[in-house]
Design an enzyme around this catalytic site. Sequence first.
Site, short mmCIF file in Angstrom:
data_model
loop_
_atom_site.label_atom_id
_atom_site.label_comp_id
_atom_site.label_asym_id
_atom_site.label_seq_id
_atom_site.Cartn_x
_atom_site.Cartn_y
_atom_site.Cartn_z
N GLY A 134 0.82 -1.22 0.00
CA GLY A 134 0.00 0.00 0.00
C GLY A 134 0.84 1.25 0.00
CE1 TYR A 164 -9.24 -0.62 9.43
CE2 TYR A 164 -9.90 0.28 11.56
CZ TYR A 164 -8.97 0.16 10.54
OH TYR A 164 -7.76 0.79 10.66
#
Length: 303
Positions: free
Chosen positions: A21, A171
């Site tokens: 990322g 999450y």
Amino acid sequence: MTAWTADHIPDQRGRVAVVTGANSGLGLVTATELARHGARVVLAVRDTAAGREAARRIGGETEVRELDLASLASVRAFAAKLVADHPRIDLLVNNAGAVLLGPRRTSADGFELHLATNLLGHFALTGLLLESLAAARQARVVSLSSLTHRTARLDFADLMYERNYRGSAAYGRSKLAATVFGVELDRRLRAAGSPVVSVLAHPGLTRTNLTPRAWAHRGRAGRAVAWLGLLTTQSVQQGALPQLHAATAPGVRGGQFFGPARLWETWGPVAEARLGRGAADPATGKRLWAAAEELTGVSYPGR
């Protein structure tokens, strides 16, 4: 005591660092600082066009490689090519993450998308790169946690969150799972006498591009929440310091956890962070590890 900053990063010349990322947010700052201090940085990104733009901005020795952590086929292809080109890897920063507060979504392999990206992809990637990491002199694996891991609970009867799904809870569970992974990896590396060190970090409350994206589905109210968050959080440059410290600071020990020092670890200079009780339990670590091996089909060398 002087606060630790990116200027304290030791010379990284001759080291190969992989950052997942790395084209935006915390990953971009991390890759930029590692390259600025001389490392050859592999930008492991899903969007290679964005990765090439990031590499242009970063400069130094960088290479862009495609990696979709939500696809085990992509993880395996990435790892095979990387190991062929870099039989020695000095640093793996498992930075990439998904924050999706809308309806439940699944990965290419049918896994709940938060768990697929934030745990299973990185679990598989680390295992597939472990021999190359062990070939380095002082290799480190940095797992990115979150403050949300402290209030989350893993449900092994419903790891894919198929019942009563809530995006925010999914999450939190996935970040708890990533934290448990980093801690359990440390235990296993120590037991095996491996030279690789597993450490953890969290960014506190940090302004990244994930915040407005996560709330976009809520319309005007969601956008208002996102922009309020942008006004009350620390910069991404500050938020990346805990993972940069974990990755590069001399004397870091396996199993250490770093985050911001102030206001319940939401912002401020780097310090050792408090690990949630659920993340430190060896029984939970063993159980999650077995589940991750079964789901990914990746078994770590030396077992």
